[in-house]
Design a protein around this motif. Structure first.
Motif, PDB file in Angstrom:
ATOM      1  N   ALA A   1       0.851  -1.184   0.000  1.00  0.00           N
ATOM      2  CA  ALA A   1       0.000   0.000   0.000  1.00  0.00           C
ATOM      3  C   ALA A   1       0.886   1.233   0.000  1.00  0.00           C
ATOM      4  N   ASP A   2       0.365   2.327  -0.550  1.00  0.00           N
ATOM      5  CA  ASP A   2       1.144   3.565  -0.586  1.00  0.00           C
ATOM      6  C   ASP A   2       1.142   4.277   0.748  1.00  0.00           C
ATOM      7  N   ASN A   3       0.062   4.095   1.520  1.00  0.00           N
ATOM      8  CA  ASN A   3      -0.035   4.790   2.795  1.00  0.00           C
ATOM      9  C   ASN A   3      -1.064   4.092   3.673  1.00  0.00           C
ATOM     10  N   ALA A   4      -1.128   4.530   4.923  1.00  0.00           N
ATOM     11  CA  ALA A   4      -2.032   3.907   5.882  1.00  0.00           C
ATOM     12  C   ALA A   4      -3.494   4.094   5.496  1.00  0.00           C
ATOM     13  N   SER A   5      -3.800   5.164   4.789  1.00  0.00           N
ATOM     14  CA  SER A   5      -5.180   5.391   4.360  1.00  0.00           C
ATOM     15  C   SER A   5      -5.631   4.321   3.365  1.00  0.00           C
ATOM     16  N   ASP A   6      -4.719   3.883   2.505  1.00  0.00           N
ATOM     17  CA  ASP A   6      -5.055   2.812   1.558  1.00  0.00           C
ATOM     18  C   ASP A   6      -5.327   1.505   2.297  1.00  0.00           C
ATOM     19  N   VAL A   7      -4.528   1.230   3.331  1.00  0.00           N
ATOM     20  CA  VAL A   7      -4.761   0.029   4.132  1.00  0.00           C
ATOM     21  C   VAL A   7      -6.124   0.112   4.806  1.00  0.00           C
ATOM     22  N   ALA A   8      -6.442   1.263   5.369  1.00  0.00           N
ATOM     23  CA  ALA A   8      -7.727   1.441   6.035  1.00  0.00           C
ATOM     24  C   ALA A   8      -8.884   1.249   5.061  1.00  0.00           C
ATOM     25  N   ALA A   9      -8.717   1.712   3.817  1.00  0.00           N
ATOM     26  CA  ALA A   9      -9.775   1.555   2.825  1.00  0.00           C
ATOM     27  C   ALA A   9     -10.011   0.078   2.503  1.00  0.00           C
ATOM     28  N   ARG A  10      -8.921  -0.685   2.368  1.00  0.00           N
ATOM     29  CA  ARG A  10      -9.085  -2.125   2.102  1.00  0.00           C
ATOM     30  C   ARG A  10      -9.727  -2.812   3.314  1.00  0.00           C
ATOM     31  N   ALA A  11      -9.314  -2.437   4.514  1.00  0.00           N
ATOM     32  CA  ALA A  11      -9.919  -3.009   5.718  1.00  0.00           C
ATOM     33  C   ALA A  11     -11.404  -2.687   5.782  1.00  0.00           C
ATOM     34  N   ASP A  12     -11.780  -1.475   5.406  1.00  0.00           N
ATOM     35  CA  ASP A  12     -13.198  -1.099   5.400  1.00  0.00           C
ATOM     36  C   ASP A  12     -13.989  -1.960   4.411  1.00  0.00           C
ATOM     37  N   GLN A  13     -13.396  -2.247   3.252  1.00  0.00           N
ATOM     38  CA  GLN A  13     -14.066  -3.106   2.277  1.00  0.00           C
ATOM     39  C   GLN A  13     -14.300  -4.507   2.843  1.00  0.00           C
ATOM     40  N   LEU A  14     -13.302  -5.036   3.549  1.00  0.00           N
ATOM     41  CA  LEU A  14     -13.459  -6.364   4.149  1.00  0.00           C
ATOM     42  C   LEU A  14     -14.516  -6.345   5.246  1.00  0.00           C
ATOM     43  N   ASP A  15     -14.556  -5.269   6.021  1.00  0.00           N
ATOM     44  CA  ASP A  15     -15.605  -5.144   7.033  1.00  0.00           C
ATOM     45  C   ASP A  15     -16.992  -5.160   6.382  1.00  0.00           C
ATOM     46  N   ARG A  16     -17.130  -4.458   5.290  1.00  0.00           N
ATOM     47  CA  ARG A  16     -18.423  -4.414   4.601  1.00  0.00           C
ATOM     48  C   ARG A  16     -18.790  -5.780   4.033  1.00  0.00           C
ATOM     49  N   LEU A  17     -17.800  -6.502   3.501  1.00  0.00           N
ATOM     50  CA  LEU A  17     -18.083  -7.843   2.996  1.00  0.00           C
ATOM     51  C   LEU A  17     -18.433  -8.789   4.135  1.00  0.00           C
ATOM     52  N   HIS A  18     -17.802  -8.603   5.285  1.00  0.00           N
ATOM     53  CA  HIS A  18     -18.153  -9.384   6.468  1.00  0.00           C
ATOM     54  C   HIS A  18     -19.632  -9.205   6.801  1.00  0.00           C
ATOM     55  N   ASP A  19     -20.113  -7.976   6.716  1.00  0.00           N
ATOM     56  CA  ASP A  19     -21.505  -7.685   7.077  1.00  0.00           C
ATOM     57  C   ASP A  19     -22.486  -8.098   5.983  1.00  0.00           C
ATOM     58  N   THR A  20     -22.069  -8.025   4.723  1.00  0.00           N
ATOM     59  CA  THR A  20     -22.965  -8.344   3.596  1.00  0.00           C
ATOM     60  C   THR A  20     -22.238  -9.242   2.600  1.00  0.00           C
TER      61      THR A  20
END
Length: 282
Positions: A219-238
């Protein structure tokens, strides 16, 4: 029995971030898959842990080894205690299963070698895993697709398999993704990825290791990591949401809980047929 190799501080930190230690996550998964099972969680790497003999371990139907931050190639007291425990598991004849560091502990205990991955990591999603010719008909990988993705986060890998090991699955990032090891009286099935983890737990792990992922060039920065983590959280929920599956480039092998857990399910189903071998010692 579930054996976790996190230190007490690491267990507390994981509980604070993910709600469970690695052993508690495994226990919750096993209780869902086999509601009537009885589970003991032990910490053989701790400095005050009891020493389990092969006789002690032979009372169990199976032993599970969790992932952890432990580096098997480091000659620390925690590593030595974990390896001694795994050698006792092999000597007991009790079938065992491990993921991530659990796989690495079994490989090293049987005489193989682990290394730090050179200039790379595998994090979030392990892509394009395929069975080897030996793995195509192996019961550990029964009902797997021709190629599949799995939750993963690791910076160490198997460098050399021990005698008695059979490579079952691989991918372009890490050669050893699944393996069977026959050593002493024991049989071990393991994977480098994490079939026991919910996608939300992988998201937590990515956030906790954001600096490492940036340093590894994932990842280029911590914000990119957070964005991928958010996507996984959303897939976890749906998990059935088609747009999220498309965004992450995954299918049911990864998104569906049953698909992610396939290797653990296969191990549990195979336990009655995993005969304990007689001791080689005379």
């Amino acid at each position: 029995m579930i054996a976790e190799s996190e230190t007490p501080a690491e267990r507390d930190a994981r509980r604070a971030h993910a709600g469970k230690s690695s052993g508690e996550t495994y226990a919750a998964t096993l209780k869902q898959l086999a509601p009537h099972c009885s589970v003991d969680i032990v910490q053989p790497a701790d400095d005050d842990a009891p020493i389990y003999s092969p006789h002690d371990l032979a009372r169990y139907d199976a032993v599970f080894l969790t992932g952890s931050p432990l580096h098997v190639y480091e000659a620390t007291p925690e590593v030595r205690r974990q390896l001694d425990f795994m050698r006792a598991v092999f000597a007991s004849g009790t079938p065992s299963f491990g993921s991530c560091a659990g796989l690495q502990v079994a490989v090293a205990a049987a005489g193989g070698r682990i290394r730090k991955m050179p200039e790379r990591m595998e994090a979030g999603i392990s892509r394009r895993i395929v069975a080897t010719p030996a793995g195509r008909d192996h019961p550990l990988l029964a009902h797997r697709a021709a190629t599949w993705d799995a939750p993963a986060i690791h910076g160490d890998e198997v460098d050399e398999l021990p005698d008695g090991a059979t490579l079952l699955a691989t991918n372009p990032v890490t050669r050893v993704q699944a393996v069977e090891i026959r050593h002493d009286r024991g049989i071990f099935w393991g994977v480098q990825y994490h079939p026991e983890l919910a996608l939300g737990e992988i998201a937590v792990a990515l956030r906790r290791q954001a600096d490492d992922l940036v340093a590894a060039g994932l990842a280029d920065n911590a914000s990119d990591v957070a964005a991928r983590a958010d996507q996984l959280d959303r897939l976890h929920d749906t998990p059935d949401k088609r747009a999220l599956r498309w965004l992450l480039g995954v299918d049911g092998e990864f998104a569906d809980e049953h698909g992610r857990r396939r290797e653990i399910i296969n191990f549990l189903n195979a336990l009655p047929a995993l005969d304990r071998r007689p001791s080689k010692r005379r």
